[in-house]
Design a protein around this motif. Structure first.
Motif, PDB file in Angstrom:
ATOM      1  N   UNK A   1      -0.450  -9.866  -1.158  1.00 48.01           N
ATOM      2  CA  UNK A   1      -0.429 -10.128   0.283  1.00 48.01           C
ATOM      3  C   UNK A   1       0.340  -9.012   0.984  1.00 48.01           C
ATOM      4  N   UNK A   2      -0.265  -8.463   2.057  1.00 50.85           N
ATOM      5  CA  UNK A   2       0.461  -7.409   2.782  1.00 50.85           C
ATOM      6  C   UNK A   2       0.850  -7.875   4.182  1.00 50.85           C
ATOM      7  N   UNK A   3       1.971  -7.306   4.636  1.00 54.98           N
ATOM      8  CA  UNK A   3       2.525  -7.639   5.945  1.00 54.98           C
ATOM      9  C   UNK A   3       1.704  -6.987   7.061  1.00 54.98           C
ATOM     10  N   UNK A   4       1.475  -7.735   8.150  1.00 54.19           N
ATOM     11  CA  UNK A   4       0.773  -7.168   9.302  1.00 54.19           C
ATOM     12  C   UNK A   4       1.458  -7.675  10.584  1.00 54.19           C
ATOM     13  N   UNK A   5       1.680  -6.777  11.533  1.00 53.55           N
ATOM     14  CA  UNK A   5       2.270  -7.185  12.818  1.00 53.55           C
ATOM     15  C   UNK A   5       1.642  -6.353  13.931  1.00 53.55           C
TER      16      UNK A   5
END
Ligand code: AVI
Length: 322
Positions: A240-244
């Motif tokens: 899972x990768x972080x996205x903002x």
């Protein structure tokens, strides 16, 4: 339930792991998938959040600290003498000392936080530093209604201190409900001192949630690690990768965890399917204008009395009263 330690008595209303599990299951069954951001703050999450607050890119804490440092006396004067000061999401209570140092005859300080360990440690430190102020910690999810603990001495009024722009993590309708709950808790003569993050250049906002060292990404992914630790989840964190990203129309940063592959994740006896690229929304961080926030607060009878900003007008602290 009350837990005693040598310095303070802690009112313990921390959400149970049963409640955590049911909110996680409900969120992962929804479309789009989501998880409540209040569960970011276990011991590790609180430590990571403290690190975020020190990041170069995360201007929010620095700006708010600067505003409070410069205008603490004016804020204390606005709040008035004989107060019971209630702090929502007190964390390390770092911003509170500037106020406690300047308030006239404060009666009690009530830090309210969901992270019990953090709360107990901070409350003990504060009651040692301010022996003339009764410290009455409440471990609770402050989105739920709770009653104020009784202080030995009767306060003239109550005021809520809600720094850090945490109100931005609520959807506007939930923020209104929260403000209404604060108004009810404080009653006539009460007030609210609140920090809000202001709308500004998108690149500045997005950088704050995509720091170069990846602390925010770790903070975000810790939510999955917490589910693994506490609820027997089997998330592969590396999948899972972080996205903002900032959504201009909704005036908010949307923070999510994006599945790197098509996968299945089990939590206890439940199983959830993820497509490649599918997101779990973990947090929204709404950005306001002072006028926009004052309008929202006016709907529940709170009137804007004063506001203070940093020189670049990135952040604001507002005093609202009933
Ligand atoms: C606590 N809250 C105001 C933070 C924010 O900026 O919305 C939480 C956070 N999420 C990622 N970084 C910081």
């Amino acid at each position: 339930m009350h837990n005693s330690d040598s310095a303070t008595t802690l009112v313990d209303l921390e959400p149970s792991s049963k409640q955590f599990l049911s909110e996680v299951i409900e969120g992962l069954k929804a479309t789009p998938k989501r998880l409540p951001c209040k569960y970011f703050y276990d011991e590790r999450g609180s430590q990571l959040f403290d690190q975020i607050c020190l990041l170069e890119e995360y201007y929010l804490t620095r700006c708010e600290d600067q505003i409070i440092k410069e205008f603490a006396q004016e804020m204390a004067d606005q709040i008035g003498p004989g107060v019971m000061l209630v702090e929502y999401g007190s964390g390390s209570s770092t911003k509170t000392r500037a106020l406690l140092d300047r308030l006239a005859d404060p009666v009690a300080y009530v830090p309210v936080d969901i992270s019990r360990e953090h709360l107990a440690a901070t409350a003990a430190q504060l009651s040692e530093a301010y022996p003339h102020i009764e410290v009455l910690p409440v471990c609770a999810d402050f989105t739920e209604a709770f009653t104020l603990p009784e202080s030995r001495r009767e306060p003239t009024h109550s005021a809520v201190f809600f720094p850090g722009s945490t109100i931005g993590n609520f959807e506007p309708s939930a923020a209104r409900a929260m403000l209404s709950q604060i108004a009810e808790l404080c009653g006539r003569g009460g007030g609210l001192l609140i920090g809000i993050d202001l709308q500004k250049d998108i690149s500045v906002i997005e950088a704050a949630y995509n720091d170069a060292r990846g602390v925010t990404a770790d903070f975000n992914r810790n939510l999955l690690e917490r589910i693994n630790r506490e609820l027997a989840g089997e998330f592969d964190i590396n999948q899972f990768r972080h996205r903002a990203v900032y959504d201009d129309l909704e005036e908010r940063v949307e923070i999510s965890l994006v599945s790197c592959s098509r996968q299945r994740v089990t939590i206890g006896d439940q199983s959830f399917r993820f497509d490649e690229g599918e997101s779990i929304i973990t947090e929204h961080s709404h950005k306001y204008t002072i006028v926009g926030f004052a309008k929202l607060a006016a709907q529940v009878g709170l009137t804007l009395r004063r506001s203070w900003t940093d020189p670049q007008e990135r952040f604001a602290v507002l005093h609202l009263a009933l």
